[in-house]
Design a protein around this motif. Structure first.
Motif, PDB file in Angstrom:
ATOM      1  N   ARG A  12     -14.708 -47.454  18.075  1.00  0.00           N
ATOM      2  CA  ARG A  12     -15.015 -48.772  17.536  1.00  0.00           C
ATOM      3  C   ARG A  12     -15.802 -49.540  18.582  1.00  0.00           C
ATOM      4  O   ARG A  12     -15.709 -49.277  19.779  1.00  0.00           O
ATOM      5  CB  ARG A  12     -13.738 -49.569  17.216  1.00  0.00           C
ATOM      6  CG  ARG A  12     -12.824 -48.956  16.183  1.00  0.00           C
ATOM      7  CD  ARG A  12     -13.425 -49.025  14.792  1.00  0.00           C
ATOM      8  NE  ARG A  12     -12.523 -48.552  13.765  1.00  0.00           N
ATOM      9  CZ  ARG A  12     -12.398 -47.289  13.361  1.00  0.00           C
ATOM     10  NH1 ARG A  12     -13.105 -46.343  13.933  1.00  0.00           N
ATOM     11  NH2 ARG A  12     -11.569 -46.956  12.403  1.00  0.00           N
ATOM     12  N   ASP A  13     -16.537 -50.545  18.118  1.00  0.00           N
ATOM     13  CA  ASP A  13     -17.190 -51.458  19.054  1.00  0.00           C
ATOM     14  C   ASP A  13     -16.121 -52.206  19.829  1.00  0.00           C
ATOM     15  O   ASP A  13     -15.022 -52.466  19.311  1.00  0.00           O
ATOM     16  CB  ASP A  13     -18.062 -52.467  18.302  1.00  0.00           C
ATOM     17  CG  ASP A  13     -19.285 -51.824  17.660  1.00  0.00           C
ATOM     18  OD1 ASP A  13     -19.769 -50.792  18.173  1.00  0.00           O
ATOM     19  OD2 ASP A  13     -19.763 -52.365  16.647  1.00  0.00           O
ATOM     20  N   LEU A  14     -16.435 -52.576  21.054  1.00  0.00           N
ATOM     21  CA  LEU A  14     -15.517 -53.378  21.848  1.00  0.00           C
ATOM     22  C   LEU A  14     -15.282 -54.704  21.134  1.00  0.00           C
ATOM     23  O   LEU A  14     -16.198 -55.267  20.537  1.00  0.00           O
ATOM     24  CB  LEU A  14     -16.105 -53.607  23.246  1.00  0.00           C
ATOM     25  CG  LEU A  14     -15.220 -54.321  24.253  1.00  0.00           C
ATOM     26  CD1 LEU A  14     -13.895 -53.608  24.452  1.00  0.00           C
ATOM     27  CD2 LEU A  14     -15.963 -54.445  25.591  1.00  0.00           C
ATOM     28  N   ALA A  40      -6.791 -49.427  12.468  1.00  0.00           N
ATOM     29  CA  ALA A  40      -6.543 -49.857  11.088  1.00  0.00           C
ATOM     30  C   ALA A  40      -6.826 -51.348  10.905  1.00  0.00           C
ATOM     31  O   ALA A  40      -7.302 -51.777   9.851  1.00  0.00           O
ATOM     32  CB  ALA A  40      -5.108 -49.536  10.676  1.00  0.00           C
ATOM     33  N   ASP A  41      -6.522 -52.143  11.914  1.00  0.00           N
ATOM     34  CA  ASP A  41      -6.769 -53.586  11.872  1.00  0.00           C
ATOM     35  C   ASP A  41      -7.370 -53.984  13.217  1.00  0.00           C
ATOM     36  O   ASP A  41      -6.732 -54.628  14.041  1.00  0.00           O
ATOM     37  CB  ASP A  41      -5.456 -54.338  11.597  1.00  0.00           C
ATOM     38  CG  ASP A  41      -5.678 -55.826  11.398  1.00  0.00           C
ATOM     39  OD1 ASP A  41      -6.814 -56.227  11.066  1.00  0.00           O
ATOM     40  OD2 ASP A  41      -4.715 -56.597  11.596  1.00  0.00           O
ATOM     41  N   TRP A  42      -8.611 -53.558  13.441  1.00  0.00           N
ATOM     42  CA  TRP A  42      -9.249 -53.675  14.743  1.00  0.00           C
ATOM     43  C   TRP A  42      -9.492 -55.133  15.104  1.00  0.00           C
ATOM     44  O   TRP A  42     -10.148 -55.870  14.382  1.00  0.00           O
ATOM     45  CB  TRP A  42     -10.561 -52.883  14.719  1.00  0.00           C
ATOM     46  CG  TRP A  42     -11.176 -52.680  16.062  1.00  0.00           C
ATOM     47  CD1 TRP A  42     -12.472 -52.946  16.398  1.00  0.00           C
ATOM     48  CD2 TRP A  42     -10.567 -52.167  17.237  1.00  0.00           C
ATOM     49  NE1 TRP A  42     -12.696 -52.631  17.724  1.00  0.00           N
ATOM     50  CE2 TRP A  42     -11.534 -52.144  18.265  1.00  0.00           C
ATOM     51  CE3 TRP A  42      -9.277 -51.732  17.551  1.00  0.00           C
ATOM     52  CZ2 TRP A  42     -11.268 -51.703  19.559  1.00  0.00           C
ATOM     53  CZ3 TRP A  42      -9.011 -51.294  18.843  1.00  0.00           C
ATOM     54  CH2 TRP A  42      -9.998 -51.277  19.819  1.00  0.00           C
ATOM     55  N   SER A  43      -8.938 -55.534  16.242  1.00  0.00           N
ATOM     56  CA  SER A  43      -9.016 -56.913  16.706  1.00  0.00           C
ATOM     57  C   SER A  43      -8.707 -56.938  18.202  1.00  0.00           C
ATOM     58  O   SER A  43      -8.253 -55.926  18.750  1.00  0.00           O
ATOM     59  CB  SER A  43      -7.973 -57.768  15.961  1.00  0.00           C
ATOM     60  OG  SER A  43      -6.667 -57.320  16.310  1.00  0.00           O
ATOM     61  N   PRO A  44      -8.912 -58.080  18.852  1.00  0.00           N
ATOM     62  CA  PRO A  44      -8.510 -58.168  20.263  1.00  0.00           C
ATOM     63  C   PRO A  44      -7.020 -57.878  20.465  1.00  0.00           C
ATOM     64  O   PRO A  44      -6.629 -57.266  21.455  1.00  0.00           O
ATOM     65  CB  PRO A  44      -8.856 -59.616  20.644  1.00  0.00           C
ATOM     66  CG  PRO A  44      -9.973 -59.981  19.725  1.00  0.00           C
ATOM     67  CD  PRO A  44      -9.646 -59.276  18.421  1.00  0.00           C
ATOM     68  N   GLU A  45      -6.209 -58.292  19.499  1.00  0.00           N
ATOM     69  CA  GLU A  45      -4.768 -58.030  19.607  1.00  0.00           C
ATOM     70  C   GLU A  45      -4.484 -56.534  19.532  1.00  0.00           C
ATOM     71  O   GLU A  45      -3.674 -56.000  20.289  1.00  0.00           O
ATOM     72  CB  GLU A  45      -3.998 -58.773  18.511  1.00  0.00           C
ATOM     73  CG  GLU A  45      -4.013 -60.276  18.643  1.00  0.00           C
ATOM     74  CD  GLU A  45      -5.331 -60.916  18.188  1.00  0.00           C
ATOM     75  OE1 GLU A  45      -6.112 -60.278  17.442  1.00  0.00           O
ATOM     76  OE2 GLU A  45      -5.591 -62.061  18.605  1.00  0.00           O
ATOM     77  N   ALA A  46      -5.149 -55.847  18.608  1.00  0.00           N
ATOM     78  CA  ALA A  46      -4.953 -54.394  18.495  1.00  0.00           C
ATOM     79  C   ALA A  46      -5.411 -53.701  19.774  1.00  0.00           C
ATOM     80  O   ALA A  46      -4.761 -52.767  20.250  1.00  0.00           O
ATOM     81  CB  ALA A  46      -5.713 -53.854  17.284  1.00  0.00           C
TER      82      ALA A  46
END
Length: 194
Positions: free
Chosen positions: A151-153, A72-78
């Motif tokens: 998702r992409d890395l 939902a909020d794709w990021s390094p933290e997620a």
């Protein structure tokens, strides 16, 4: 890859049997000795006893169940907030390229479960909140069947290159060369599929 390869072999030589073996650290030696006809492994695994031909490169992707909250909020933290499934096919020691790169960037991955092969991964992902980071080709055919998303890395990591290796001593036998061409053709078809 395997269904495509089996169809190609069956159509061209119905009497030929394909035996698959799990990768192990001894596989390189056993290939060089002629126990196996072919080894699909990351680029750079070759030595003077082996000959290799590149099969292609694939970007890294992250797979999870449809509707996974991390997406939902794709990021390094997620990516680092959720436990990961790890497929350990090599049995060898050492840090994976994913963990090495994440560590360089100060990102930590928590492994929640390990499995010995990819055949178990899709079903586990579909029923848990685990994430799986692998070359995209490893799971591409399971996304629809198991209701997965990808998702992409979230960080840069060089694409995974795979090569097809054969024994330098045994690999020029006509039957082995015939089989190796079928493997290479099956990989080319992977690149042609959506």
């Amino acid at each position: 890859l395997i269904p495509t390869l089996l169809h190609a072999v069956r159509d061209a030589a119905p009497g030929v049997r394909v035996d698959l073996a799990p990768y192990s650290p001894a596989a390189v030696r056993e290939l060089a000795e002629g126990r196996y006809d072919a080894l699909i492994a990351p680029d750079g695994m070759g030595n003077e006893d082996l000959r290799g031909q590149p099969l292609g490169t694939w970007p890294w992707a992250v797979f999870g169940r449809k509707g996974h909250p991390a997406f939902a909020d794709w990021s390094p933290e997620a990516w680092s907030d959720y436990p990961h499934l790890r497929v350990e096919t090599s049995g060898g020691p050492g840090q994976s390229p994913i963990d090495r790169r994440a560590s360089e960037l100060g990102i930590r991955r928590v492994v929640g479960a390990k499995v010995p092969n990819f055949s178990m991964a899709a079903q586990i992902l579909a029923q848990t909140d685990l994430l799986l980071t692998v070359p995209s080709v490893a799971m591409a055919n399971t996304v629809a069947a198991f209701h997965l998303e990808w998702r992409d890395l979230v960080f840069d990591l060089p694409d995974m290159g795979l090569s097809l290796f054969r024994s330098a001593a045994e690999g020029d036998e006509p039957g082995v060369r015939w089989f190796l061409e079928r493997v290479a053709t099956a990989f080319r078809r992977l690149d042609e599929s959506p």
